[in-house]
Design a protein around this motif. Structure first.
Motif, PDB file in Angstrom:
ATOM      1  N   ASN A  61     130.971   9.301  23.632  1.00 27.83           N
ATOM      2  CA  ASN A  61     130.325   8.311  22.766  1.00 27.83           C
ATOM      3  C   ASN A  61     131.297   7.631  21.802  1.00 27.83           C
ATOM      4  OD1 ASN A  61     127.810   8.765  23.904  1.00 27.83           O
ATOM      5  ND2 ASN A  61     127.248  10.343  22.416  1.00 27.83           N
ATOM      6  N   PHE A  62     132.542   8.101  21.712  1.00 24.15           N
ATOM      7  CA  PHE A  62     133.530   7.478  20.831  1.00 24.15           C
ATOM      8  C   PHE A  62     134.156   6.278  21.542  1.00 24.15           C
ATOM      9  CE2 PHE A  62     133.040  11.350  18.547  1.00 24.15           C
ATOM     10  CZ  PHE A  62     133.483  11.104  17.253  1.00 24.15           C
ATOM     11  N   GLU A  63     134.233   5.125  20.840  1.00 19.74           N
ATOM     12  CA  GLU A  63     134.752   3.907  21.452  1.00 19.74           C
ATOM     13  C   GLU A  63     136.240   4.030  21.795  1.00 19.74           C
ATOM     14  OE1 GLU A  63     133.969   0.603  18.974  1.00 19.74           O
ATOM     15  OE2 GLU A  63     131.779   0.730  19.145  1.00 19.74           O
ATOM     16  N   SER A  64     136.985   4.755  20.983  1.00 22.54           N
ATOM     17  CA  SER A  64     138.433   4.844  21.197  1.00 22.54           C
ATOM     18  C   SER A  64     138.815   5.816  22.304  1.00 22.54           C
ATOM     19  CB  SER A  64     139.128   5.267  19.899  1.00 22.54           C
ATOM     20  OG  SER A  64     138.615   6.500  19.423  1.00 22.54           O
ATOM     21  N   VAL A  65     137.854   6.594  22.796  1.00 25.16           N
ATOM     22  CA  VAL A  65     138.136   7.572  23.851  1.00 25.16           C
ATOM     23  C   VAL A  65     138.085   6.879  25.210  1.00 25.16           C
ATOM     24  CG1 VAL A  65     137.332   9.681  24.968  1.00 25.16           C
ATOM     25  CG2 VAL A  65     137.271   9.484  22.479  1.00 25.16           C
ATOM     26  N   LEU A  66     139.068   7.138  26.053  1.00 26.21           N
ATOM     27  CA  LEU A  66     139.163   6.502  27.364  1.00 26.21           C
ATOM     28  C   LEU A  66     138.161   7.091  28.350  1.00 26.21           C
ATOM     29  CD1 LEU A  66     143.061   6.378  27.761  1.00 26.21           C
ATOM     30  CD2 LEU A  66     141.544   4.542  26.998  1.00 26.21           C
ATOM     31  N   ASP A  67     137.711   6.235  29.276  1.00 29.13           N
ATOM     32  CA  ASP A  67     136.850   6.704  30.365  1.00 29.13           C
ATOM     33  C   ASP A  67     137.665   7.320  31.499  1.00 29.13           C
ATOM     34  OD1 ASP A  67     134.613   5.798  29.002  1.00 29.13           O
ATOM     35  OD2 ASP A  67     134.763   3.789  29.878  1.00 29.13           O
ATOM     36  N   ASP A  68     138.925   6.920  31.609  1.00 30.21           N
ATOM     37  CA  ASP A  68     139.810   7.448  32.641  1.00 30.21           C
ATOM     38  C   ASP A  68     141.173   7.746  32.014  1.00 30.21           C
ATOM     39  OD1 ASP A  68     140.875   8.225  35.052  1.00 30.21           O
ATOM     40  OD2 ASP A  68     141.260   6.163  35.744  1.00 30.21           O
ATOM     41  N   PRO A  69     141.539   9.012  31.867  1.00 29.76           N
ATOM     42  CA  PRO A  69     140.824  10.226  32.273  1.00 29.76           C
ATOM     43  C   PRO A  69     139.557  10.454  31.434  1.00 29.76           C
ATOM     44  CG  PRO A  69     143.169  10.666  31.849  1.00 29.76           C
ATOM     45  CD  PRO A  69     142.856   9.335  31.281  1.00 29.76           C
ATOM     46  N   ALA A  70     138.536  10.971  32.069  1.00 39.58           N
ATOM     47  CA  ALA A  70     137.266  11.202  31.392  1.00 39.58           C
ATOM     48  C   ALA A  70     137.365  12.420  30.475  1.00 39.58           C
ATOM     49  CB  ALA A  70     136.164  11.421  32.420  1.00 39.58           C
ATOM     50  N   PRO A  71     136.582  12.425  29.402  1.00 39.82           N
ATOM     51  CA  PRO A  71     136.570  13.604  28.513  1.00 39.82           C
ATOM     52  C   PRO A  71     136.156  14.855  29.277  1.00 39.82           C
ATOM     53  CG  PRO A  71     135.458  11.738  27.478  1.00 39.82           C
ATOM     54  CD  PRO A  71     135.712  11.349  28.903  1.00 39.82           C
ATOM     55  N   ASN A  72     136.698  15.969  28.874  1.00 43.48           N
ATOM     56  CA  ASN A  72     136.437  17.224  29.561  1.00 43.48           C
ATOM     57  C   ASN A  72     136.236  18.335  28.538  1.00 43.48           C
ATOM     58  OD1 ASN A  72     136.148  19.040  31.705  1.00 43.48           O
ATOM     59  ND2 ASN A  72     138.328  19.543  31.705  1.00 43.48           N
ATOM     60  N   ALA A  73     135.565  19.405  28.949  1.00 43.89           N
ATOM     61  CA  ALA A  73     135.370  20.575  28.094  1.00 43.89           C
ATOM     62  C   ALA A  73     135.478  21.813  28.960  1.00 43.89           C
ATOM     63  CB  ALA A  73     134.023  20.530  27.383  1.00 43.89           C
ATOM     64  N   ARG A  74     136.113  22.841  28.426  1.00 44.12           N
ATOM     65  CA  ARG A  74     136.320  24.064  29.211  1.00 44.12           C
ATOM     66  C   ARG A  74     136.316  25.281  28.300  1.00 44.12           C
ATOM     67  NH1 ARG A  74     141.936  23.002  31.884  1.00 44.12           N
ATOM     68  NH2 ARG A  74     141.084  20.875  31.953  1.00 44.12           N
ATOM     69  N   VAL A  75     136.104  26.453  28.903  1.00 47.89           N
ATOM     70  CA  VAL A  75     136.154  27.715  28.180  1.00 47.89           C
ATOM     71  C   VAL A  75     137.612  28.160  28.107  1.00 47.89           C
ATOM     72  CG1 VAL A  75     135.418  30.120  28.123  1.00 47.89           C
ATOM     73  CG2 VAL A  75     133.830  28.348  28.898  1.00 47.89           C
ATOM     74  N   ILE A  76     138.089  28.436  26.903  1.00 49.15           N
ATOM     75  CA  ILE A  76     139.490  28.818  26.692  1.00 49.15           C
ATOM     76  C   ILE A  76     139.660  30.322  26.579  1.00 49.15           C
ATOM     77  CG2 ILE A  76     141.470  28.587  25.153  1.00 49.15           C
ATOM     78  CD1 ILE A  76     140.848  26.098  26.751  1.00 49.15           C
ATOM     79  N   ASP A  77     138.725  30.981  25.894  1.00 45.04           N
ATOM     80  CA  ASP A  77     138.934  32.403  25.635  1.00 45.04           C
ATOM     81  C   ASP A  77     137.592  33.083  25.375  1.00 45.04           C
ATOM     82  OD1 ASP A  77     140.311  34.819  25.135  1.00 45.04           O
ATOM     83  OD2 ASP A  77     140.320  34.424  22.979  1.00 45.04           O
TER      84      ASP A  77
END
Length: 292
Positions: free
Chosen positions: A207-223
């Motif tokens: 939803n942030f305008e400054s964030v690029l669509d490519d590469p797309a935002p991602n989320a992952r489990v770190i620990d």
């Protein structure tokens, strides 16, 4: 008139006249070389370097700086010769050796900075306008000078960093490419739905305008920690030199906290144990009266 003066005064005036004459010819030789070089040779050389290195403003800036230093030295030598002291460079080997020794001792740091500056200029990944990070700070390169590199910090302050400090220590260029990855970690309670939290993080970043669509935002489990599940949001922006990274991070954290509160997603508790339940307080006098 001069012959009527005392002998000592006559000698003084002659010596004074000789000094003024030598000073005059020194200034003539110095100024002719310096002005011609400053207004003719240096601009021509800078234009040639600019035309051949359009994507490397560092070389252009360094060329102008080093040419001006060389020009001053050459103009000084020319002035000395014009003043009639050219024999110093051919006959006074002891004086030249003493000057060389003095410069070697006193100018060791200066020459070291000059050589370091040359290495920085020839480094293809080190350019004016790049964001760099080193042990002493971070910021955008504004110019590479004879002794120091001028850097503009995130607080819009200009600092002068010795060239030797940048070449002798580890130098990071996090914003040296077209895009830059911003990462933010969030700690979740173990009883929360991790998959739902990951989806919410991706949606918030998108939803942030400054964030690029490519590469797309991602989320992952770190620990999987002792007291919390660590998840990380990864979002990409372009041209970070024109973006306020600190403001973007702050806005993203605020949006995460607000969205998680609305969705009922609990962040990890600050303590190792989370206490839950309720406490009931009963007035003893009231309780005794009701029993009667």
């Amino acid at each position: 008139m001069v012959g009527q003066l005392p002998e000592w005064m006559t000698g003084f005036l002659l010596a004074y006249d000789r000094i003024l004459s030598e000073l005059f010819w020194f200034l003539v030789g110095f100024l002719v070389v310096y002005l011609v070089g400053q207004f003719v040779l240096v601009p021509v050389a800078v234009r040639v370097v600019r035309s051949r290195n359009r994507n490397n403003p560092t070389i252009e800036s360094a060329t102008e700086t080093y040419l001006q230093v060389f020009l001053i030295g050459f103009a000084t030598v020319t002035g000395i010769i014009a003043a009639g002291y050219g024999f110093v460079f051919s006959e006074s080997a002891v004086i030249i050796a003493a000057i060389t020794f003095g410069l070697g001792i006193a100018g060791q740091q200066v020459f070291g900075s000059l050589i370091s500056g040359l290495f920085l200029v020839t480094d293809p990944d080190f350019n004016v306008g790049d964001w760099i990070s080193w042990q002493g700070g971070e910021g955008t390169i504004e110019a590479v000078d004879f002794r120091v590199t001028r850097v503009r910090t995130p607080d819009n302050e200009t600092i002068s960093v010795p060239n030797t400090e940048l070449t002798n220590n580890a130098l990071t260029r996090p914003y040296g490419r077209d895009t830059y990855r911003v990462t933010e970690q969030v700690f979740l309670a173990y009883y929360e739905d991790t998959e739902r939290a990951l989806m919410e993080l991706q949606q918030i970043a998108a939803n942030f305008e400054s964030v690029l669509d490519d590469p797309a935002p991602n989320a992952r489990v770190i620990d999987l920690g002792e007291n919390a599940i660590t998840v990380q949001a990864e979002l990409w922006i372009e041209d970070p030199g024109n973006s306020d990274i600190a403001t973007l991070r702050s806005d993203f954290r605020r949006a995460v906290k607000r969205q998680f509160d609305e969705e009922g997603i609990t962040l990890a508790p600050p303590a190792a144990q989370l206490l839950s339940g309720e406490l009931t307080v009963t007035d003893r006098a009231t309780a005794s009266g009701s029993d009667e």
